[in-house]
Write an enzyme that holds these catalytic residues in place. Structure first.
Site, mmCIF file in Angstrom:
data_model
loop_
_atom_site.group_PDB
_atom_site.id
_atom_site.type_symbol
_atom_site.label_atom_id
_atom_site.label_comp_id
_atom_site.label_asym_id
_atom_site.label_seq_id
_atom_site.Cartn_x
_atom_site.Cartn_y
_atom_site.Cartn_z
ATOM 1 N N CYS A 146 -3.800 2.813 -5.117
ATOM 2 C CA CYS A 146 -3.186 3.667 -4.092
ATOM 3 C C CYS A 146 -2.044 4.525 -4.644
ATOM 4 O O CYS A 146 -1.939 5.713 -4.329
ATOM 5 C CB CYS A 146 -2.704 2.835 -2.912
ATOM 6 S SG CYS A 146 -1.631 1.438 -3.346
ATOM 7 N N HIS B 267 0.830 -1.210 0.000
ATOM 8 C CA HIS B 267 0.000 0.000 0.000
ATOM 9 C C HIS B 267 0.863 1.259 0.000
ATOM 10 O O HIS B 267 1.880 1.337 0.678
ATOM 11 C CB HIS B 267 -0.914 0.009 1.220
ATOM 12 C CG HIS B 267 -1.855 1.176 1.265
ATOM 13 N ND1 HIS B 267 -2.724 1.472 0.232
ATOM 14 C CD2 HIS B 267 -2.062 2.140 2.216
ATOM 15 C CE1 HIS B 267 -3.433 2.556 0.550
ATOM 16 N NE2 HIS B 267 -3.033 2.971 1.748
ATOM 17 N N ASP C 68 -4.216 9.147 3.071
ATOM 18 C CA ASP C 68 -4.256 7.696 2.909
ATOM 19 C C ASP C 68 -5.568 7.311 2.232
ATOM 20 O O ASP C 68 -6.646 7.539 2.778
ATOM 21 C CB ASP C 68 -4.141 7.016 4.276
ATOM 22 C CG ASP C 68 -3.864 5.525 4.171
ATOM 23 O OD1 ASP C 68 -4.172 4.931 3.113
ATOM 24 O OD2 ASP C 68 -3.337 4.950 5.145
#
Length: 263
Positions: A179, A120, A137
């Site tokens: 991401c 991630h 995030d």
């Protein structure tokens, strides 16, 4: 070797390049075919994000010579997080003495021996002048601990306290692979629309709440950017080849740097 504005992680790297049509000094040569392929529908590699940072430096930041913003490469952000004493990295990092803001791609990799590890990406933006670290995030709170750690390390390097803010209103991805694209798109937006477009006396909100992130469009745009560099490289190479083969040419033009090794 530290280059102005950030660390170039590809110095001396031997890799199979996605094409050899650009001059050795072009950042694009640091991308492999696998790196470029990840832009189609996969998890972005360190190299792909580093390319985007260098693209922003060359095409955008250079228009603002008075700015002191650092786009730290993923490799150095990871090394910073994994080094017990970040002060030992001072000679390998950019000089932060005049830096106002630092962008750091954050990865959840833990094993330093595994290349392209982790699962991630998130983005940390350190406002040195405000003493605040903003964390974006897209799968919050996945990288919360990693971002806190990076903030502590940067704080030590800067020799000043930093307040950590995990921005829970950050746009959230809809799958498990976007991401890195979110990091790249938000980095550009924060750089161009928030930091570089504001005057010194203006208070700017660093929240990305309500901001729509078009990951699919972002992937296409990054691929289009790379393709543009490839075509420009072909045009330049064709021009240089025609000059070198001309009986009127005075001699071959020396490259500004040694050629990269293709394996």
């Amino acid at each position: 070797m530290v280059r102005e504005g950030g660390f170039h992680p590809f110095k001396g790297r031997v890799s199979r390049h996605f094409g050899d049509s650009l001059a050795p000094d072009d950042a694009y040569l640091s991308l492999t075919k696998e790196d470029v392929d990840t832009l189609k529908n996969d998890w972005l590699t360190d190299n792909t994000i580093a390319f985007w940072e260098e693209y922003l430096e060359r095409e955008e930041l250079r228009k603002y010579p008075s700015s002191h913003i650092v786009l730290l490469r993923p490799s150095m952000a990871f090394m910073l997080m994994q080094t017990p004493d970040p002060l030992t990295l001072k000679d390998a990092l950019p000089n932060f003495s005049r830096t106002t803001h630092i962008f750091l791609p954050i990865n959840d990799a833990r094993n330093v021996s595994v290349a392209e590890g982790g699962s991630h990406w998130s983005l940390l933006l350190v406002s040195v002048i405000d003493g605040v670290a903003f964390h974006y995030d897209s799968l919050t709170p996945s990288n919360y601990n990693e971002a806190r750690l990076a903030t502590d390390k940067i704080s030590t390097l800067l020799n000043r306290p930093l307040r950590f803010m995990n921005l829970e209103d950050s746009p959230q991805q809809e799958n498990s692979s976007d991401c890195g694209v979110y990091v790249c798109i938000q980095m550009r937006h924060l750089l161009l629309k928030r930091l570089l477009s504001a005057n010194a006396r203006e208070k700017v909100s660093m929240s990305m709440g309500g901001k729509l992130v078009d990951a699919s469009g972002g992937r296409k745009e990054m691929l289009k950017t790379i393709e543009g560099f490839r075509k420009e490289g072909e045009r330049r190479r064709s021009y240089e080849d025609s000059r070198s083969s001309s009986p009127f040419a005075k001699g071959k033009t020396d490259s500004r740097s040694p050629p990269r090794i293709d394996s």
